[in-house]
Design an enzyme around this catalytic site. Structure first.
Site, PDB file in Angstrom:
ATOM      1  CB  CYS A 199       4.318  -6.860   2.531  1.00  0.00           C
ATOM      2  SG  CYS A 199       5.358  -5.801   1.507  1.00  0.00           S
ATOM      3  CG  HIS A 250       4.862  -5.470   6.627  1.00  0.00           C
ATOM      4  ND1 HIS A 250       6.040  -6.101   6.301  1.00  0.00           N
ATOM      5  CD2 HIS A 250       4.625  -4.568   5.635  1.00  0.00           C
ATOM      6  CE1 HIS A 250       6.490  -5.597   5.164  1.00  0.00           C
ATOM      7  NE2 HIS A 250       5.656  -4.668   4.742  1.00  0.00           N
ATOM      8  CG  ASN A 307       8.815  -3.226   3.333  1.00  0.00           C
ATOM      9  OD1 ASN A 307       8.734  -4.445   3.426  1.00  0.00           O
ATOM     10  ND2 ASN A 307       7.835  -2.475   2.876  1.00  0.00           N
TER      11      ASN A 307
HETATM   12  N1  COA Z   1      14.597  11.922   0.909  1.00  0.00           N
HETATM   13  C1  COA Z   1      14.216  13.190   0.939  1.00  0.00           C
HETATM   14  N2  COA Z   1      13.028  13.605   0.483  1.00  0.00           N
HETATM   15  C2  COA Z   1      12.212  12.689  -0.043  1.00  0.00           C
HETATM   16  C3  COA Z   1      12.543  11.339  -0.116  1.00  0.00           C
HETATM   17  C4  COA Z   1      13.807  10.956   0.378  1.00  0.00           C
HETATM   18  N3  COA Z   1      14.248   9.684   0.366  1.00  0.00           N
HETATM   19  N4  COA Z   1      11.540  10.658  -0.677  1.00  0.00           N
HETATM   20  C5  COA Z   1      10.579  11.556  -0.959  1.00  0.00           C
HETATM   21  N5  COA Z   1      10.995  12.785  -0.585  1.00  0.00           N
HETATM   22  C6  COA Z   1      10.278  14.062  -0.729  1.00  0.00           C
HETATM   23  C7  COA Z   1       9.235  14.059  -1.808  1.00  0.00           C
HETATM   24  O1  COA Z   1       9.802  14.248  -3.071  1.00  0.00           O
HETATM   25  C8  COA Z   1       8.357  15.191  -1.385  1.00  0.00           C
HETATM   26  O2  COA Z   1       8.969  16.390  -1.792  1.00  0.00           O
HETATM   27  P1  COA Z   1       8.051  17.615  -2.357  1.00  0.00           P
HETATM   28  O3  COA Z   1       7.189  17.985  -1.187  1.00  0.00           O
HETATM   29  O4  COA Z   1       9.081  18.621  -2.712  1.00  0.00           O
HETATM   30  O5  COA Z   1       7.310  17.052  -3.508  1.00  0.00           O
HETATM   31  C9  COA Z   1       8.422  15.138   0.147  1.00  0.00           C
HETATM   32  O6  COA Z   1       9.577  14.345   0.460  1.00  0.00           O
HETATM   33  C10 COA Z   1       7.195  14.533   0.764  1.00  0.00           C
HETATM   34  O7  COA Z   1       6.884  13.355   0.032  1.00  0.00           O
HETATM   35  P2  COA Z   1       5.777  12.373   0.516  1.00  0.00           P
HETATM   36  O8  COA Z   1       5.727  11.209  -0.415  1.00  0.00           O
HETATM   37  O9  COA Z   1       4.502  13.121   0.780  1.00  0.00           O
HETATM   38  O10 COA Z   1       6.421  11.947   1.924  1.00  0.00           O
HETATM   39  P3  COA Z   1       5.830  11.042   3.039  1.00  0.00           P
HETATM   40  O11 COA Z   1       5.866  11.745   4.312  1.00  0.00           O
HETATM   41  O12 COA Z   1       4.544  10.394   2.607  1.00  0.00           O
HETATM   42  O13 COA Z   1       6.930   9.900   3.116  1.00  0.00           O
HETATM   43  C11 COA Z   1       7.183   7.647   2.397  1.00  0.00           C
HETATM   44  C12 COA Z   1       7.217   9.095   1.992  1.00  0.00           C
HETATM   45  C13 COA Z   1       7.466   6.797   1.172  1.00  0.00           C
HETATM   46  C14 COA Z   1       8.267   7.401   3.437  1.00  0.00           C
HETATM   47  C15 COA Z   1       5.787   7.324   3.011  1.00  0.00           C
HETATM   48  O14 COA Z   1       4.794   7.801   2.160  1.00  0.00           O
HETATM   49  C16 COA Z   1       5.594   5.871   3.233  1.00  0.00           C
HETATM   50  O15 COA Z   1       6.298   5.245   3.994  1.00  0.00           O
HETATM   51  N6  COA Z   1       4.565   5.295   2.597  1.00  0.00           N
HETATM   52  C17 COA Z   1       4.277   3.879   2.731  1.00  0.00           C
HETATM   53  C18 COA Z   1       5.257   3.118   1.903  1.00  0.00           C
HETATM   54  C19 COA Z   1       5.259   1.657   2.197  1.00  0.00           C
HETATM   55  O16 COA Z   1       5.180   1.254   3.319  1.00  0.00           O
HETATM   56  N7  COA Z   1       5.401   0.871   1.142  1.00  0.00           N
HETATM   57  C20 COA Z   1       5.519  -0.529   1.244  1.00  0.00           C
HETATM   58  C21 COA Z   1       4.192  -1.176   1.417  1.00  0.00           C
HETATM   59  S1  COA Z   1       4.406  -2.853   1.842  1.00  0.00           S
END
Ligand code: COA
Length: 335
Positions: free
Chosen positions: A117, A261, A291
């Protein structure tokens, strides 16, 4: 670190995004997810998906033509093309070489930079170095991606995040002059390969070449540990902001606009808070593009320019993080 900056300034910017808008409702029909969750956890409402016939080179070409037109330059004026991408059209040759050919930029040395990124900021740093060392006068830098090609549309935790697009800028040699010279005042790049397994694409490279087994276990798609990436992102974005500000010899309150970003609104808000920037001085368009990896900074920068949020002499702070882990930042005095 004090030096005779600026060496280079941005003289033109161009972007390209695919026409197809994909809303959260599209995912609701296909995955166990919903609009409210996606908006609350990421800030994303829609993103753009390129069609099967639209390549990274196609998007990069459109962005490049825009940047060259704005700079008043022709492709033959370029002596280097540095393209950041995590999704090259082909593993060999570089997408920069494919772009060079379609542009007819026959006098340029062209190569890709693999930094995920922050790819656009890495490209900017490399091109600035080529200019500072006298090897280049005029460089085209890009962040160009087709993330949807490596996205697993059966994985709800990643499928919703990514979009396609490209951004390009012309970088030209400049001489420092006056009290407020315009151009790149600082750059900073860093990485930590120990965090590679938080966000990676296991299959498709030399270690695990494409095979039936790789495709069957879906390891040609991107894998991510979202929560860990989130924490590392907040840390690295905060540090990178501090570095770029300090290297530019300014203070955070002098920054007119932070262009981070665009990965997740909560990461953007945490970064702004750390930098002491109120959200009205922060560019946000993750809601409309998701993203787009290395394309996200130039796409956000271009929109800020269109909206008149950046003008001559504006101090702009750019900051990004991504797979690797990598991070990068820059301070530019615009114009
Ligand atoms: N819709 C509904 N629920 C979802 C989901 C979706 N699209 N994606 C994940 N979940 C669920 C998970 O399965 C989990 O369920 P569980 O508690 O039953 O296991 C719950 O939501 C929480 O998951 P978690 O991964 O802890 O959520 P989060 O608050 O961390 O949000 C992201 C997930 C991916 C949005 C977040 O972690 C994030 O943005 N991380 C950075 C990613 C990023 O920027 N990547 C690119 C880098 S350049």
């Amino acid at each position: 670190m004090t030096m005779r900056r600026p060496f280079a300034r941005l003289t033109g910017l161009g972007v390209a995004v695919p026409e197809q808008v994909v809303t959260n409702a599209w995912f609701e029909e296909r995955l166990d997810t919903n609009d409210a969750w996606i908006v609350e956890r990421t800030g994303i409402r829609e993103r753009r998906h390129a069609g099967p016939d639209q390549s990274v080179t196609d998007l990069a070409r459109i962005a490049s033509m825009g940047a060259l037109a704005q700079a008043g330059r022709s492709p033959l004026d370029l002596d280097s093309i540095v393209l950041g991408t995590a999704t090259p059209d082909r593993l060999l040759p570089s997408t920069a070489c494919d772009l060079q050919a379609v542009l007819g930029a026959n006098h340029a040395a062209a190569f890709d930079v693999s930094a995920a990124c922050p790819g656009f900021l890495y490209a900017m740093t490399v091109a600035e170095g080529l200019i500072a060392s006298g090897q280049s006068e005029r460089s085209l830098i890009l962040g160009a991606e087709k993330l949807t090609c490596i996205t697993d549309f059966e994985d709800r935790s990643t499928a919703i995040l990514f979009g396609d697009g490209a951004g390009a800028a012309v970088l030209e040699r400049t001489e420092p002059s006056g009290d407020r010279p315009r151009g790149i005042l600082s750059t900073f790049i860093g990485s930590d390969g120990r965090l590679a397994d938080l966000l990676y694409r296991p299959g498709g490279g030399a270690a695990h070449p494409i095979s039936h087994a790789v495709v069957d276990d879906r390891s040609h798609f991107l894998k991510m540990q979202g929560r860990e990436v989130f924490k590392a992102a907040v840390r690295s974005m905060a540090d990178a902001c501090d570095e770029a500000i300090q290297r530019a010899g300014i203070t955070a309150d002098q920054i007119d606009l932070l262009v981070p970003h665009q990965a997740n609104i909560r990461i953007i808000e945490a970064t702004a808070k750390h930098a002491g920037m109120p959200m009205d001085r922060v560019m946000v368009n993750v809601d409309r593009y998701g993203n787009t990896s290395s394309a996200s900074i130039p796409i956000a920068l271009d929109e800020a320019l269109q909206q008149g949020r950046i003008g001559p002499d504006s101090l702009v702070l750019l900051v990004a993080f991504g797979a690797g882990f990598t991070w990068a930042s820059a301070v530019i005095r615009w114009g």
